[in-house]
Design an enzyme around this catalytic site. Structure first.
Site, PDB file in Angstrom:
ATOM      1  N   ASP A   9     -23.697   1.770 -20.563  1.00 38.34           N
ATOM      2  CA  ASP A   9     -24.361   0.866 -19.626  1.00 38.34           C
ATOM      3  C   ASP A   9     -25.495   1.561 -18.870  1.00 38.34           C
ATOM      4  O   ASP A   9     -25.510   2.788 -18.721  1.00 38.34           O
ATOM      5  CB  ASP A   9     -23.349   0.348 -18.596  1.00 38.34           C
ATOM      6  CG  ASP A   9     -22.364  -0.660 -19.188  1.00 38.34           C
ATOM      7  OD1 ASP A   9     -22.338  -0.821 -20.419  1.00 38.34           O
ATOM      8  OD2 ASP A   9     -21.632  -1.276 -18.397  1.00 38.34           O
ATOM      9  N   HIS A  62     -27.445  -6.374 -19.242  1.00 39.37           N
ATOM     10  CA  HIS A  62     -26.670  -5.866 -18.093  1.00 39.37           C
ATOM     11  C   HIS A  62     -27.410  -6.133 -16.776  1.00 39.37           C
ATOM     12  O   HIS A  62     -27.316  -5.340 -15.848  1.00 39.37           O
ATOM     13  CB  HIS A  62     -26.402  -4.377 -18.304  1.00 39.37           C
ATOM     14  CG  HIS A  62     -25.370  -3.776 -17.388  1.00 39.37           C
ATOM     15  ND1 HIS A  62     -24.209  -4.417 -17.015  1.00 39.37           N
ATOM     16  CD2 HIS A  62     -25.323  -2.568 -16.776  1.00 39.37           C
ATOM     17  CE1 HIS A  62     -23.510  -3.625 -16.214  1.00 39.37           C
ATOM     18  NE2 HIS A  62     -24.164  -2.513 -16.038  1.00 39.37           N
ATOM     19  N   HIS A  66     -29.613  -4.677 -11.554  1.00 38.57           N
ATOM     20  CA  HIS A  66     -28.356  -3.954 -11.350  1.00 38.57           C
ATOM     21  C   HIS A  66     -28.272  -3.475  -9.900  1.00 38.57           C
ATOM     22  O   HIS A  66     -28.106  -2.294  -9.606  1.00 38.57           O
ATOM     23  CB  HIS A  66     -28.282  -2.757 -12.306  1.00 38.57           C
ATOM     24  CG  HIS A  66     -26.898  -2.211 -12.492  1.00 38.57           C
ATOM     25  ND1 HIS A  66     -26.281  -1.404 -11.575  1.00 38.57           N
ATOM     26  CD2 HIS A  66     -26.002  -2.348 -13.489  1.00 38.57           C
ATOM     27  CE1 HIS A  66     -25.069  -1.070 -12.008  1.00 38.57           C
ATOM     28  NE2 HIS A  66     -24.884  -1.640 -13.172  1.00 38.57           N
ATOM     29  N   HIS A 164     -21.960   5.745 -19.328  1.00 35.54           N
ATOM     30  CA  HIS A 164     -23.356   5.491 -18.958  1.00 35.54           C
ATOM     31  C   HIS A 164     -24.287   6.521 -19.581  1.00 35.54           C
ATOM     32  O   HIS A 164     -24.068   7.732 -19.417  1.00 35.54           O
ATOM     33  CB  HIS A 164     -23.502   5.530 -17.433  1.00 35.54           C
ATOM     34  CG  HIS A 164     -22.679   4.483 -16.741  1.00 35.54           C
ATOM     35  ND1 HIS A 164     -21.331   4.659 -16.491  1.00 35.54           N
ATOM     36  CD2 HIS A 164     -22.990   3.251 -16.277  1.00 35.54           C
ATOM     37  CE1 HIS A 164     -20.856   3.572 -15.901  1.00 35.54           C
ATOM     38  NE2 HIS A 164     -21.837   2.711 -15.750  1.00 35.54           N
TER      39      HIS A 164
HETATM   40 ZN   LIG Z   1     -23.677  -0.958 -14.780  1.00 32.56          ZN
END
Ligand SMILES: [Zn+2]
Length: 218
Positions: A9, A62, A66, A164
């Site tokens: 992510d 995503h 964010h 990540h």
């Molecule tokens: Zn995230």
């Protein structure tokens, strides 16, 4: 730990994502990258998503910024600004199922993930909402996340792991993580187990309401 699905992510990141892709290619592990709109808006970073896609990985949405979990922000333009705009930038790199991953702030699941307008937007747009059950906290514990993940995964038949591709140093341990999973009898799979999909191509296939802020309780 038998079935393990990897998701990366918050990228793509020029100093990290290419190395992650090299490792995944060498180890033959197909994964999914949940990218941020404001990052792939940069042509150089979008090229990294293009490379991931070309190498067989799936690209998911995503959000654009964010910033705040979408269940905690209001405003008529939020679904389009955060999800629609990012999906447009992903364009033809998108998986046909239009994977969307909400973010919880520290990886927490719950009604703060989506607002009702966001859930309606995802449903109308035939998105697939992808949750998780392994938060390794790689962003906070770059050298210890592998052990954290292994401990969480040990008793689970299905593990959907969130890590990540960010410049924290954590991805230096990705090869060790892959080795440990395989040594423990785990198998990597790209597909998402249905248990993690409260919404599949716009159809409610799980407890979507558990991910939606109840306006009456706000
Ligand atoms: Zn995230």
């Amino acid at each position: 730990m038998k079935h393990v699905t990897l998701t990366f992510d918050n990228g793509p990141e020029p100093d990290v994502t290419p190395g992650v892709l090299d490792i995944l290619a060498k180890e033959n592990v197909p994964a999914t990258f949940f990218v941020l709109g404001h990052k792939i808006d940069d042509p150089d970073r979008r090229k990294l998503a293009e490379r991931a896609h070309a190498e067989g990985h799936w690209i998911g949405n995503h959000t654009f910024h964010h910033d705040t979990p979408l269940g905690r922000v209001e405003g008529p333009n939020v679904p389009e600004d955060e999800i629609g705009r990012t999906q447009e930038l992903i364009g033809d790199l998108s998986h046909p199922d239009k994977f969307f991953r909400p973010f919880g702030g520290g990886g927490a699941l719950g009604p703060h993930l989506l607002s009702r307008p966001v859930a309606d937007f995802l449903t109308a747009g035939a998105y697939t909402c992808v949750l998780w059950n392994v938060i390794a906290r790689d962003w906070a514990d770059a050298d210890g996340w592998v052990e954290t993940a292994m401990e969480i995964m040990a008793p689970q038949d299905q593990s959907l792991v969130v890590i990540h591709d960010l410049p924290t140093g954590a991805m230096a341990h990705l090869p060790r993580f892959i080795d440990l999973v395989r040594e423990g009898g785990g198998e990597f799979q790209q597909e998402f187990h249905p248990d993690f999909l409260p919404l599949t191509r716009g159809r409610v296939t799980g407890d979507l309401d558990a991910c939606v802020t109840d306006p009456a309780a706000a």
